[in-house]
Design a protein around this motif. Structure first.
Motif, short mmCIF file in Angstrom:
data_model
loop_
_atom_site.label_atom_id
_atom_site.label_comp_id
_atom_site.label_asym_id
_atom_site.label_seq_id
_atom_site.Cartn_x
_atom_site.Cartn_y
_atom_site.Cartn_z
N ALA A 14 0.83 -1.21 0.00
CA ALA A 14 0.00 0.00 0.00
C ALA A 14 0.86 1.26 0.00
O ALA A 14 0.59 2.22 -0.73
N VAL A 15 1.91 1.26 0.80
CA VAL A 15 2.81 2.41 0.85
C VAL A 15 3.51 2.59 -0.49
O VAL A 15 3.63 3.71 -1.00
N ASN A 16 3.95 1.50 -1.10
CA ASN A 16 4.61 1.56 -2.40
C ASN A 16 3.67 2.11 -3.47
O ASN A 16 4.06 2.95 -4.29
N ALA A 17 2.43 1.65 -3.47
CA ALA A 17 1.45 2.15 -4.44
C ALA A 17 1.20 3.64 -4.24
O ALA A 17 1.11 4.41 -5.21
N TYR A 18 1.12 4.07 -3.00
CA TYR A 18 0.89 5.49 -2.71
C TYR A 18 2.07 6.33 -3.20
O TYR A 18 1.88 7.38 -3.81
N LEU A 19 3.29 5.86 -2.93
CA LEU A 19 4.47 6.60 -3.37
C LEU A 19 4.57 6.67 -4.88
O LEU A 19 4.98 7.70 -5.44
N GLN A 20 4.21 5.61 -5.56
CA GLN A 20 4.24 5.62 -7.02
C GLN A 20 3.21 6.61 -7.57
O GLN A 20 3.48 7.33 -8.53
N GLU A 21 2.04 6.66 -6.95
CA GLU A 21 1.01 7.61 -7.39
C GLU A 21 1.47 9.05 -7.17
O GLU A 21 1.26 9.92 -8.02
N GLU A 22 2.11 9.30 -6.05
CA GLU A 22 2.64 10.63 -5.78
C GLU A 22 3.72 11.01 -6.79
O GLU A 22 3.79 12.15 -7.24
N ALA A 23 4.56 10.07 -7.14
CA ALA A 23 5.62 10.34 -8.11
C ALA A 23 5.03 10.69 -9.47
O ALA A 23 5.52 11.59 -10.17
N ILE A 24 3.98 9.99 -9.86
CA ILE A 24 3.32 10.28 -11.15
C ILE A 24 2.72 11.68 -11.13
O ILE A 24 2.83 12.44 -12.09
N GLN A 25 2.09 12.05 -10.01
CA GLN A 25 1.50 13.38 -9.90
C GLN A 25 2.58 14.46 -9.92
O GLN A 25 2.40 15.52 -10.51
N GLN A 26 3.71 14.21 -9.26
CA GLN A 26 4.80 15.18 -9.25
C GLN A 26 5.37 15.36 -10.64
O GLN A 26 5.69 16.47 -11.04
N GLY A 28 3.77 15.01 -13.43
CA GLY A 28 2.78 15.78 -14.18
C GLY A 28 2.85 17.25 -13.84
O GLY A 28 2.74 18.11 -14.70
N ALA A 29 3.06 17.56 -12.55
CA ALA A 29 3.16 18.95 -12.12
C ALA A 29 4.43 19.59 -12.67
O ALA A 29 4.42 20.75 -13.09
N CYS A 30 5.53 18.84 -12.68
CA CYS A 30 6.79 19.37 -13.20
C CYS A 30 6.69 19.62 -14.70
O CYS A 30 7.23 20.59 -15.20
N ALA A 31 6.01 18.74 -15.40
CA ALA A 31 5.87 18.92 -16.84
C ALA A 31 5.03 20.15 -17.15
O ALA A 31 5.30 20.88 -18.10
N ALA A 32 4.02 20.41 -16.33
CA ALA A 32 3.16 21.58 -16.56
C ALA A 32 3.93 22.87 -16.28
O ALA A 32 3.76 23.86 -16.99
N THR A 33 4.77 22.89 -15.27
CA THR A 33 5.50 24.11 -14.95
C THR A 33 6.68 24.31 -15.89
O THR A 33 7.10 25.44 -16.10
N SER A 34 7.24 23.25 -16.45
CA SER A 34 8.38 23.42 -17.33
C SER A 34 7.97 24.00 -18.67
O SER A 34 8.78 24.55 -19.39
#
Length: 67
Positions: A14-26, A28-34
């Protein structure tokens, strides 16, 4: 003991899945700001505006020192 190992494995999954989801969101956020255009710092303009503000402050200090 096997039951405890299953619980630990489930918690880690569960922790691994949560961290992977957070990484995907980060990512996406970095791509939008770049994609946003970066403004360059204009040092000549900045120093000119700062000099104007300093002169106005000196003028105001001299104007109000008479009263």
């Amino acid at each position: 003991m096997a039951e405890a190992n299953k619980k630990i494995a489930a918690a880690l999954a569960a922790v691994n899945a949560y961290l992977q989801e957070e990484a995907i969101q980060q990512q996406g956020a970095c791509a939008a700001t770049s994609q946003a255009p970066q403004q360059e710092l204009n040092l000549w303009g900045l120093s000119g505006r700062q000099d104007m503000m300093n002169m106005r402050q000196l003028i105001q200090m001299k104007a109000f020192s008479r009263f």
